[in-house]
Scaffold this active site. Structure first.
Site, PDB file in Angstrom:
ATOM      1  N   ASN A  18       0.848  -1.192   0.000  1.00  0.00           N
ATOM      2  CA  ASN A  18       0.000   0.000   0.000  1.00  0.00           C
ATOM      3  C   ASN A  18       0.884   1.243   0.000  1.00  0.00           C
ATOM      4  OD1 ASN A  18       0.623   0.728   2.854  1.00  0.00           O
ATOM      5  ND2 ASN A  18      -0.490  -1.175   3.288  1.00  0.00           N
ATOM      6  N   LYS A  51     -14.314  -0.181  14.766  1.00  0.00           N
ATOM      7  CA  LYS A  51     -13.058  -0.929  14.756  1.00  0.00           C
ATOM      8  C   LYS A  51     -12.482  -1.031  16.160  1.00  0.00           C
ATOM      9  CE  LYS A  51      -8.442  -1.025  12.662  1.00  0.00           C
ATOM     10  NZ  LYS A  51      -7.531  -0.434  11.658  1.00  0.00           N
TER      11      LYS A  51
END
Length: 403
Positions: free
Chosen positions: A209, A338
């Site tokens: 990424n 999360k």
């Protein structure tokens, strides 16, 4: 904190030199005395009269001035200050500092000083990103020179990117931090993950990424500066290792998890790495060949969840476990979910959408989410984000110790 402190301000030659005038004003407001060295190039952007009026002191510029040497020799000038501040620190000045040159009063003072040096870089984005400049920064950091900025944005040359000199308020905060000798995290241990992970497809290709590692590295450096014994587990980045930090370099998510588990127990863990969610299940031992009309089939497997694993580490769970939530939409709500799912104490939510400039950039905008709710922070450079986070960590651990 700055009352009675003596600052030697070296003004380099760049359009950002005008900010040095505001910096002088703010320093004087806080009780610091300021002497200034104006380089010949700096004199093209601000005048000696402006600096003299604000510092209420003489402005120095010539190495071979009989009058100046008689009144305040350059060796004494460099050592009479409590801190030397270079703002703007141009690419040329940084290169001369790295090489140990002494061809004018500014570089001679920098070479002759035995005091701390803080530099605020300012230059064109291409000059900032050039390998020579980055190598110079790494060398100067290793020698103990501290940096503030640069920020990212539009420049006088018409380009956009990192290279803008930090604002006077940011430089002032860094100056105050340099005089803060308290070590609020002395005696604590910290673990930080940073950067991306590379998940191999074959011997030459991998899944990754856009993470640069700048935020994680800044957090590790700030924790160490606050006195914490800090271990940084870093994925593949082009950044130098932060000073005062033990670093373990890894490639994959599995290697990062193993390094983190081996580091336990720790008091503080900050999982700032952008760990790849998936890896290739059937890793090819040979390079996959391109065949006309045929695409390779890649079967993906889920990578280990480092943050959740640390949260469930029985008997070894960090006292304060902090994760990051890189989101592109509904940032705060997704991050709050999360936090519950991973079982960590805090989540630092940030927008990494294509227009945010967070991945690979110099700035970040954080929303800290804990059991009490959400706390939105202003947009800051990543070093300032790191300092602010460490302050909150110190407050949290001090409060839990009292209770």
């Amino acid at each position: 904190m700055l009352q009675g402190k003596r600052i030697l301000l070296i003004v380099g030659g760049g359009i950002a030199a005008y900010k040095s005038l505001e910096l002088v004003r703010r320093l004087r407001e806080r009780g610091a005395s300021v002497r200034s060295i104006l380089t010949r190039a700096g004199g093209e952007f601000v005048t000696p009269l402006s600096l003299s009026a604000l510092t209420e002191d003489k402005v120095y510029g010539e190495l071979f001035s009989l009058t100046d040497e008689a009144e305040m020799g350059h060796i004494q000038l460099s050592r009479d200050a409590d801190l030397l501040v270079v703002a703007p620190a141009t690419a040329d000045l940084l290169a001369k500092m790295t090489a140990g040159m002494a061809d004018d009063l500014a570089t001679t003072a920098l070479l002759a000083t035995d005091k701390a040096v803080l530099a605020a870089p300012a230059m064109n984005v291409r000059m900032w990103e050039h390998p020579a400049t980055q190598a110079n920064l790494a060398t100067l950091r290793a020698r103990g020179v501290a940096f503030v900025g640069p920020g990212e944005g539009a420049m006088a040359c018409g380009e956009f990117g990192p290279g803008r000199m930090a604002e006077p308020a940011e430089i002032l905060a860094a100056i105050e931090a340099s005089f803060d000798q308290s070590k609020p995290l002395q005696g604590f241990s910290a673990l930080v993950t940073s950067g991306p992970t590379h998940e191999p497809i074959d011997p030459v290709r991998y899944i990754a990424n856009r993470s640069s590692g700048r935020q994680g590295h800044a957090i590790a450096e700030a924790l160490a500066a606050a006195g914490a014994q800090t271990l940084l587990v870093s994925g593949p980045v082009t950044l130098p290792d932060p000073p005062g930090v033990e670093v373990v370099h890894v490639e994959s998510a599995q290697e990062m998890l193993e390094a983190c588990m081996a580091a336990l127990p720790v008091d503080i863990a900050v999982c700032a790495a952008a760990v790849a969610d998936w890896r290739v299940a059937g890793l090819s031992e040979q390079k996959l060949k391109k065949e006309a009309g045929r695409l390779p089939e890649l079967t993906l497997a889920e990578n280990p969840d480092i943050l959740a694993t640390l949260s469930k580490a029985e008997g070894n769970r960090p006292r304060l476990l902090i994760g990051f939530a890189a989101e592109t939409e509904q940032v705060a709500s997704h991050a709050a979910a999360k936090r519950q799912r991973k079982g960590c104490d805090w989540i630092l939510a940030n927008d990494v959408g294509p227009d945010s400039g967070t991945f690979g950039g110099s700035d970040n905008q954080i929303t800290l989410i804990d059991e009490q709710g959400a706390e939105a922070w202003p947009k800051l450079d990543k070093q300032a984000v790191a300092r602010r986070l460490v302050e909150r960590i110190a407050e949290q651990l001090a409060g839990s110790a009292r209770s």
